[in-house]
Design an enzyme around this catalytic site. Structure first.
Site, mmCIF file in Angstrom:
data_model
loop_
_atom_site.group_PDB
_atom_site.id
_atom_site.type_symbol
_atom_site.label_atom_id
_atom_site.label_comp_id
_atom_site.label_asym_id
_atom_site.label_seq_id
_atom_site.Cartn_x
_atom_site.Cartn_y
_atom_site.Cartn_z
ATOM 1 N N ASP A 190 0.945 -1.139 0.035
ATOM 2 C CA ASP A 190 -0.029 0.048 0.026
ATOM 3 C C ASP A 190 0.808 1.263 0.011
ATOM 4 O O ASP A 190 1.753 1.459 0.693
ATOM 5 C CB ASP A 190 -0.864 -0.001 1.290
ATOM 6 C CG ASP A 190 -2.250 -0.988 1.180
ATOM 7 O OD1 ASP A 190 -2.797 -0.869 0.084
ATOM 8 O OD2 ASP A 190 -2.226 -1.732 1.939
ATOM 9 N N GLY A 232 -6.433 -2.488 11.279
ATOM 10 C CA GLY A 232 -7.613 -2.556 12.352
ATOM 11 C C GLY A 232 -9.029 -1.908 12.472
ATOM 12 O O GLY A 232 -9.693 -2.116 13.260
ATOM 13 N N ASP A 238 -10.444 -6.511 0.255
ATOM 14 C CA ASP A 238 -9.099 -5.800 1.179
ATOM 15 C C ASP A 238 -9.618 -5.089 2.365
ATOM 16 O O ASP A 238 -10.371 -4.017 2.061
ATOM 17 C CB ASP A 238 -8.468 -5.010 0.365
ATOM 18 C CG ASP A 238 -7.270 -4.454 1.066
ATOM 19 O OD1 ASP A 238 -6.836 -4.550 2.112
ATOM 20 O OD2 ASP A 238 -6.547 -3.516 0.390
#
Length: 224
Positions: free
Chosen positions: A37, A148, A178
């Site tokens: 990412d 999270g 994702d």
């Protein structure tokens, strides 16, 4: 021919202080690619990963590395990340003015293009040419960059609508889930059209369990 990948490991969730050990675990697990990412601080309010880490990683793995450019104007960065070792470059329709031109640029430089949609984005038919050409389509179920987070429930229906649109037009491109992907959420994600997964802190990197154990549990949850 498009990929046969199923499970990707999110590099932003690696133990970056102990990459040598982390890579050993990744290579022992049934993981098909690494998901890297990059967030520019504008596409979402965080800054994550960059060229130096990718340059350091590339010589130490033969796994494909997919760089997810969660950025505005990805064209400014595509060449840099391919030169640093990216095999796949994923871009957002929300971040570029011309998807197909960006895809052509990626292929010209020797990498493969993939597509990503933010959790709140509704797939539209003007995206179909890029969807058909993409290696896969990442459907984010959380905001990019922050680990999270819990799945945004509205993302499920958007994923289902995306799958229906692809099927209606005879496009067999896979959808990748994702965000908060784990053994509890995987059955629902698969039910809504996901056939690939990206694992992070909630599913692949769990305290007290090896990456191999977690990866196998995720794949088993897909089969259920």
């Amino acid at each position: 021919m498009k990929n046969n990948y199923i499970l990707g490991g999110s590099v932003s969730c690696f133990d970056l202080y102990n990459l040598e050990r982390q890579f050993k675990e990744i290579h022992e697990a049934p993981i098909d690619f690494m998901h890297y990412d990059v967030v520019d601080g504008r596409f979402n309010q965080c800054l994550i990963l960059g060229l130096p880490t990718l340059q350091m990683m590339r010589p130490h793995t033969e796994l494909p590395i997919e760089v997810h450019l969660a950025v505005y104007e990805p064209e400014l960065y595509i060449a840099q990340f391919i030169e640093a070792g990216a095999d796949i470059i994923t871009i957002h329709p929300e971040g570029t003015k011309d998807l197909m031109e960006a895809f052509r640029y990626i292929r010209k430089l020797g990498a493969k293009p993939a597509l990503a949609l933010r959790s709140e984005t509704i797939a539209t038919e003007d995206m179909l040419p890029a969807m058909e050409e993409a290696e896969y389509i990442i459907k984010l179920t959380v905001n990019p960059g922050f680990s999270g987070q819990k799945i945004q429930p509205a993302a499920f229906e958007k994923m289902s609508a995306l799958r229906r649109m692809l099927d209606t037009h005879g496009i067999d491109t896979k959808i990748v889930a994702d965000g908060n992907v784990n053994t509890d959420t995987i059955p629902t994600l698969v039910q809504h059209g996901a056939s690939m997964l990206i694992g992070g802190t909630s599913g692949l990197f769990l305290k007290g369990r090896s990456v191999k154990e977690c990866a196998q549990a995720m794949l088993d949850a897909m089969k259920q």
